[in-house]
Write a protein that holds these residues in place. Structure first.
Motif, PDB file in Angstrom:
ATOM      1  N   ARG A 142      -5.415  73.968 -18.427  1.00 56.48           N
ATOM      2  CA  ARG A 142      -5.986  72.746 -18.647  1.00 56.48           C
ATOM      3  C   ARG A 142      -6.164  72.284 -20.143  1.00 56.48           C
ATOM      4  O   ARG A 142      -5.939  71.628 -21.038  1.00 56.48           O
ATOM      5  CB  ARG A 142      -7.374  72.723 -18.135  1.00 56.48           C
ATOM      6  N   ALA A 143      -6.874  73.656 -20.908  1.00 59.79           N
ATOM      7  CA  ALA A 143      -6.828  73.664 -22.325  1.00 59.79           C
ATOM      8  C   ALA A 143      -5.379  73.234 -22.931  1.00 59.79           C
ATOM      9  O   ALA A 143      -5.492  72.604 -24.037  1.00 59.79           O
ATOM     10  CB  ALA A 143      -7.308  75.015 -22.842  1.00 59.79           C
ATOM     11  N   CYS A 144      -4.478  74.046 -22.402  1.00 64.03           N
ATOM     12  CA  CYS A 144      -3.047  73.982 -23.067  1.00 64.03           C
ATOM     13  C   CYS A 144      -2.631  72.464 -23.058  1.00 64.03           C
ATOM     14  O   CYS A 144      -1.872  71.871 -24.037  1.00 64.03           O
ATOM     15  CB  CYS A 144      -2.096  74.640 -22.457  1.00 64.03           C
TER      16      CYS A 144
ATOM     17  N   LEU B 230     -11.927  76.936 -24.440  1.00 63.74           N
ATOM     18  CA  LEU B 230     -11.044  75.544 -24.688  1.00 63.74           C
ATOM     19  C   LEU B 230     -10.955  75.098 -23.196  1.00 63.74           C
ATOM     20  O   LEU B 230     -10.942  73.697 -23.200  1.00 63.74           O
ATOM     21  CB  LEU B 230      -9.857  76.029 -25.233  1.00 63.74           C
ATOM     22  N   GLY B 231     -10.921  75.570 -22.161  1.00 67.05           N
ATOM     23  CA  GLY B 231     -10.722  75.008 -20.924  1.00 67.05           C
ATOM     24  C   GLY B 231     -12.110  74.210 -20.639  1.00 67.05           C
ATOM     25  O   GLY B 231     -11.742  72.951 -20.154  1.00 67.05           O
ATOM     26  N   ARG B 232     -13.278  75.112 -20.874  1.00 73.22           N
ATOM     27  CA  ARG B 232     -14.541  74.203 -20.690  1.00 73.22           C
ATOM     28  C   ARG B 232     -14.398  72.973 -21.525  1.00 73.22           C
ATOM     29  O   ARG B 232     -15.190  71.752 -20.913  1.00 73.22           O
ATOM     30  CB  ARG B 232     -15.773  74.992 -20.789  1.00 73.22           C
ATOM     31  N   TRP B 233     -13.879  72.914 -22.458  1.00 74.50           N
ATOM     32  CA  TRP B 233     -14.104  72.027 -23.778  1.00 74.50           C
ATOM     33  C   TRP B 233     -13.111  70.838 -23.393  1.00 74.50           C
ATOM     34  O   TRP B 233     -12.890  69.910 -24.127  1.00 74.50           O
ATOM     35  CB  TRP B 233     -14.098  72.375 -25.121  1.00 74.50           C
ATOM     36  N   SER B 234     -12.002  71.132 -22.793  1.00 78.37           N
ATOM     37  CA  SER B 234     -10.738  70.410 -22.535  1.00 78.37           C
ATOM     38  C   SER B 234     -11.121  68.884 -22.323  1.00 78.37           C
ATOM     39  O   SER B 234     -10.666  68.158 -23.056  1.00 78.37           O
ATOM     40  CB  SER B 234      -9.913  70.798 -21.571  1.00 78.37           C
ATOM     41  N   TYR B 235     -11.985  68.578 -21.119  1.00 75.07           N
ATOM     42  CA  TYR B 235     -12.212  67.232 -21.231  1.00 75.07           C
ATOM     43  C   TYR B 235     -12.547  66.402 -22.365  1.00 75.07           C
ATOM     44  O   TYR B 235     -12.273  65.334 -22.713  1.00 75.07           O
ATOM     45  CB  TYR B 235     -13.334  67.062 -19.829  1.00 75.07           C
ATOM     46  N   GLY B 236     -13.614  67.048 -23.008  1.00 71.87           N
ATOM     47  CA  GLY B 236     -14.332  66.418 -24.410  1.00 71.87           C
ATOM     48  C   GLY B 236     -12.988  66.338 -25.467  1.00 71.87           C
ATOM     49  O   GLY B 236     -12.941  65.416 -26.135  1.00 71.87           O
ATOM     50  N   ILE B 237     -12.023  67.497 -25.529  1.00 72.12           N
ATOM     51  CA  ILE B 237     -10.839  67.435 -26.286  1.00 72.12           C
ATOM     52  C   ILE B 237     -10.099  65.969 -26.172  1.00 72.12           C
ATOM     53  O   ILE B 237      -9.824  65.155 -27.015  1.00 72.12           O
ATOM     54  CB  ILE B 237     -10.080  68.575 -26.341  1.00 72.12           C
TER      55      ILE B 237
ATOM     56  N   VAL C 298     -10.078  79.675 -10.383  1.00 73.40           N
ATOM     57  CA  VAL C 298      -9.186  80.294 -10.555  1.00 73.40           C
ATOM     58  C   VAL C 298      -9.040  80.106 -12.401  1.00 73.40           C
ATOM     59  O   VAL C 298      -8.794  78.855 -12.848  1.00 73.40           O
ATOM     60  CB  VAL C 298      -7.660  79.524 -10.149  1.00 73.40           C
ATOM     61  N   PRO C 299      -9.426  81.298 -12.931  1.00 69.68           N
ATOM     62  CA  PRO C 299      -9.556  81.099 -14.423  1.00 69.68           C
ATOM     63  C   PRO C 299      -8.458  80.627 -15.039  1.00 69.68           C
ATOM     64  O   PRO C 299      -8.320  79.965 -16.029  1.00 69.68           O
ATOM     65  CB  PRO C 299      -9.876  82.648 -14.660  1.00 69.68           C
ATOM     66  N   ALA C 300      -7.176  81.146 -14.497  1.00 71.32           N
ATOM     67  CA  ALA C 300      -6.045  80.700 -15.210  1.00 71.32           C
ATOM     68  C   ALA C 300      -5.602  79.104 -15.523  1.00 71.32           C
ATOM     69  O   ALA C 300      -5.062  78.705 -16.276  1.00 71.32           O
ATOM     70  CB  ALA C 300      -4.664  81.371 -14.525  1.00 71.32           C
ATOM     71  N   LEU C 301      -6.243  78.385 -14.334  1.00 74.80           N
ATOM     72  CA  LEU C 301      -6.192  77.141 -14.089  1.00 74.80           C
ATOM     73  C   LEU C 301      -7.076  76.335 -15.376  1.00 74.80           C
ATOM     74  O   LEU C 301      -6.549  75.334 -16.115  1.00 74.80           O
ATOM     75  CB  LEU C 301      -6.540  76.494 -13.162  1.00 74.80           C
TER      76      LEU C 301
ATOM     77  N   GLY D 125      -6.560  83.038 -18.608  1.00 75.49           N
ATOM     78  CA  GLY D 125      -7.989  83.489 -18.338  1.00 75.49           C
ATOM     79  C   GLY D 125      -8.747  84.127 -19.304  1.00 75.49           C
ATOM     80  O   GLY D 125      -9.892  84.566 -19.056  1.00 75.49           O
ATOM     81  N   SER D 126      -8.417  84.255 -20.281  1.00 76.59           N
ATOM     82  CA  SER D 126      -9.003  85.160 -21.489  1.00 76.59           C
ATOM     83  C   SER D 126     -10.307  84.243 -21.847  1.00 76.59           C
ATOM     84  O   SER D 126     -10.280  83.031 -21.591  1.00 76.59           O
ATOM     85  CB  SER D 126      -8.163  85.357 -22.760  1.00 76.59           C
ATOM     86  N   GLY D 127     -11.216  84.891 -22.772  1.00 75.07           N
ATOM     87  CA  GLY D 127     -12.586  84.140 -23.147  1.00 75.07           C
ATOM     88  C   GLY D 127     -12.160  83.108 -24.134  1.00 75.07           C
ATOM     89  O   GLY D 127     -12.718  82.092 -23.700  1.00 75.07           O
ATOM     90  N   PRO D 128     -11.361  83.056 -24.977  1.00 83.16           N
ATOM     91  CA  PRO D 128     -11.211  81.844 -25.904  1.00 83.16           C
ATOM     92  C   PRO D 128     -10.560  80.688 -25.145  1.00 83.16           C
ATOM     93  O   PRO D 128     -10.570  79.475 -25.382  1.00 83.16           O
ATOM     94  CB  PRO D 128     -10.026  82.332 -27.042  1.00 83.16           C
TER      95      PRO D 128
END
Length: 416
Positions: A28-30, A318-325, A21-24, A311-314
Motif C-alpha cells: 500500500r505504501a508503494c 509508510l503503509g500506516r501513513w499511506s492513506y494520509g499521503i 498481512v504486513p507485506a500488504l 513488511g520491514s519497519g520503514p
C-alpha cells in the motif's frame, strides 16, 4: 519448482488467511508513492508521448492496487464464511468501520483545501457539498484543485456501500456450491467492461465523467475478491494458481502487463479521453495487474525476500501513513512550487518529488497520530462495549462478536 517446494505451496496456509498481512501494508505504501509520482511528473511537465513520459503517466495504475487491496481485505470475511461455514460478518459493524476509517482525516483535507488553497474564484456550495460527501464524481466540475485525486476515493466509498449487497447476492453459494463463486465474480468483471460503451449512452451534464463511476472499476476490485476466495478455498481447487503465485513469476508478468497499459492500448496518458476500447482494455488489464502484484503476497506461504522488505519497519510506517499521503499529497504539491520558487510544468521533477514526499509523509504522520489512530481506537472501544452487552444478553453471539471484532481490525487497513 522442486517437488518439496510444490508440496509446500500445496499444503501451507496462504499468508492472506492469517489476519494482518504486513507485506500488504508495504505494498500500500508503494502504491501511494506511485500515485504521488504520477502527479509530480504531470505537474512538472514530464508526462507525454515519449516512452518515459508514458511510463510516468501510467503510474496512476497504482489505483488498481488500492482497489484490489480493498476487494481482498473487505471480501475476505465473506469468502471465509462461504468456504468454512463461519458466520457472515455483521454489516452494521462493517459500515461503521468504513466511515470511521475514511471520513475523519478526509474531512480535514477537504476543509483545508477548499478554505485555504488559492484559486481563481471561491468554491461553490455544490463543490463544498460534493467533496464533503464524497459524491464529487456525480456533481459537475467538483473535482477541484488539491482534491482531484479524490475521484478514486469516491469510487471506493461506493464500493464500500454496495459490497455487502453483492455478498448477499452470493450468499447461497456456500459449502459445495462455493465452487461457483469465483466464476461468478469473474463473469461480472467481464460484463462490466461493456460499461466503456454503455456508459457513453447516458445523457450527463458537462463536467461529469461516467468513466469515473464504480462500474468502470469492477475488474480492479474483483482482482482482490478472487484472491480472497482462493485463500479460503480448499488448496486442491486452485492448486495451480497457488503454485504460480510466486514473486519471480507474477511480478515480471506484472511488468509486462504494465508495459502494455503504457502503450496506446491503454489510451492517452494526458487528460484527453480514451477511445471506448482503450478504456476497456485499461480496465481489464488493470485487474490483471492488481492480481499479479498482490497474489504472491496473499496466496504463497508467508515469508520470502519481497515479503520481508515490504513488511520491514520503514515500509510498515509508510503503509500506516499511506492513506494520509494519498489524500494530502496534492495539497502539499501545490504548496511546494511557490515555497521553493519552482515554476510548474518546467521540469525539476526529482526535486519536486523529493520535497512533496518528505512533506507529505510528515503531514501524514501527524494525520495518522492525531486523527486516524484516535478515531480507530474510539471505534474499537465502542465496538468492544457493544460486543460485551450483546454477549451478556445473548451468549450465543459472543463468538460471532469476537470474529466481527477481528474482521474490523483487518478491515481497518483497507483504505487507499
Amino acid at each position: 519448482m522442486s517437488t518439496a517446494e510444490t508440496s509446500r505451496f500445496d499444503t501451507a496456509t496462504p499468508a492472506g488467511a492469517a489476519g494482518f498481512v504486513p507485506a500488504l501494508e508495504g505494498m500500500r505504501a508503494c502504491a501511494a508513492v506511485a500515485v504521488m509520482l504520477t502527479h509530480t511528473a504531470f505537474q512538472t511537465g514530464q508526462v507525454g508521448d515519449s516512452v518515459l513520459g508514458r511510463v510516468w503517466g501510467r503510474f496512476d495504475m497504482a489505483v488498481a492496487v488500492f482497489f484490489g487491496l480493498s476487494g481482498f481485505l473487505l471480501w475476505r470475511a465473506h469468502a471465509r464464511a462461504a468456504w468454512t461455514g463461519t458466520p457472515r460478518p455483521d454489516s452494521g459493524r462493517y459500515y461503521r468501520s468504513r466511515i470511521v476509517r475514511i471520513m475523519p482525516a478526509y474531512l480535514v483535507v477537504v476543509i483545508v483545501a477548499l478554505a485555504l488553497m488559492p484559486r481563481s474564484e471561491p468554491p461553490s456550495g455544490s463543490t463544498w457539498l460534493a467533496n464533503l460527501t464524497l459524491t464529487q464524481v456525480f456533481v459537475p466540475h467538483s473535482l477541484t484543485v488539491g482534491l482531484t485525486q479524490m475521484w478514486s476515493l469516491s469510487v471506493e466509498m461506493l464500493f464500500y456501500l454496495v459490497m455487502p449487497i453483492a455478498a448477499l447476492a452470493l450468499v447461497r453459494l456456500r459449502g459445495a456450491r462455493a465452487r461457483w463463486r469465483v466464476p461468478t465474480v469473474l463473469l461480472v468483471a467481464a460484463a462490466s467492461l461493456s460499461w466503456a460503451w454503455a456508459g457513453s449512452t447516458i445523457a450527463l451534464p458537462e463536467g461529469v465523467n461516467y468513466q469515473n463511476w464504480l462500474p468502470s472499476y469492477v475488474p480492479w476490485f474483483v482482482a482482490g475478491i478472487v484472491l480472497a476466495e482462493i485463500v479460503f478455498a480448499p488448496a486442491s481447487r486452485y492448486s495451480t494458481v497457488r503454485r504460480l503465485a510466486r514473486r519471480r513469476i507474477c511480478w515480471p508478468a506484472a511488468i509486462v502487463v504494465f508495459a502494455m497499459i503504457a502503450t496506446p492500448l491503454g489510451g492517452p496518458v494526458t487528460l484527453d479521453s480514451p477511445a471506448h476500447w482503450q478504456f476497456a482494455v485499461r480496465m481489464g488489464l488493470g485487474g490483471v495487474l492488481g492480481f499479479l502484484l498482490l497474489a504472491p503476497l496473499v496466496l504463497a506461504p508467508a515469508g520470502g525476500p519481497g515479503s520481508r522488505f515490504l513488511g520491514s519497519g520503514p515500509m510498515q510506517a509508510l503503509g500506516r501513513w499511506s492513506y494520509g499521503i494519498f489524500i494530502w499529497h496534492l495539497v502539499v504539491l501545490a504548496a511546494v512550487f511557490p515555497l521553493f520558487a519552482i515554476v510548474p510544468f518546467h521540469g525539476r521533477m526529482a526535486t519536486v518529488t523529493v520535497l512533496t514526499f518528505v512533506f507529505s509523509a510528515a503531514v501524514s504522520a501527524l494525520s495518522y497520530a492525531w486523527v486516524e489512530e484516535p478515531a480507530r481506537r474510539w471505534l474499537a472501544r465502542r465496538e468492544a462495549r457493544r460486543s460485551a452487552v450483546a454477549a451478556q444478553t445473548d451468549p450465543a453471539r459472543a463468538a460471532s462478536a469476537e470474529q466481527d471484532a477481528e474482521d474490523i481490525a483487518e478491515e481497518a487497513a483497507a483504505a487507499p
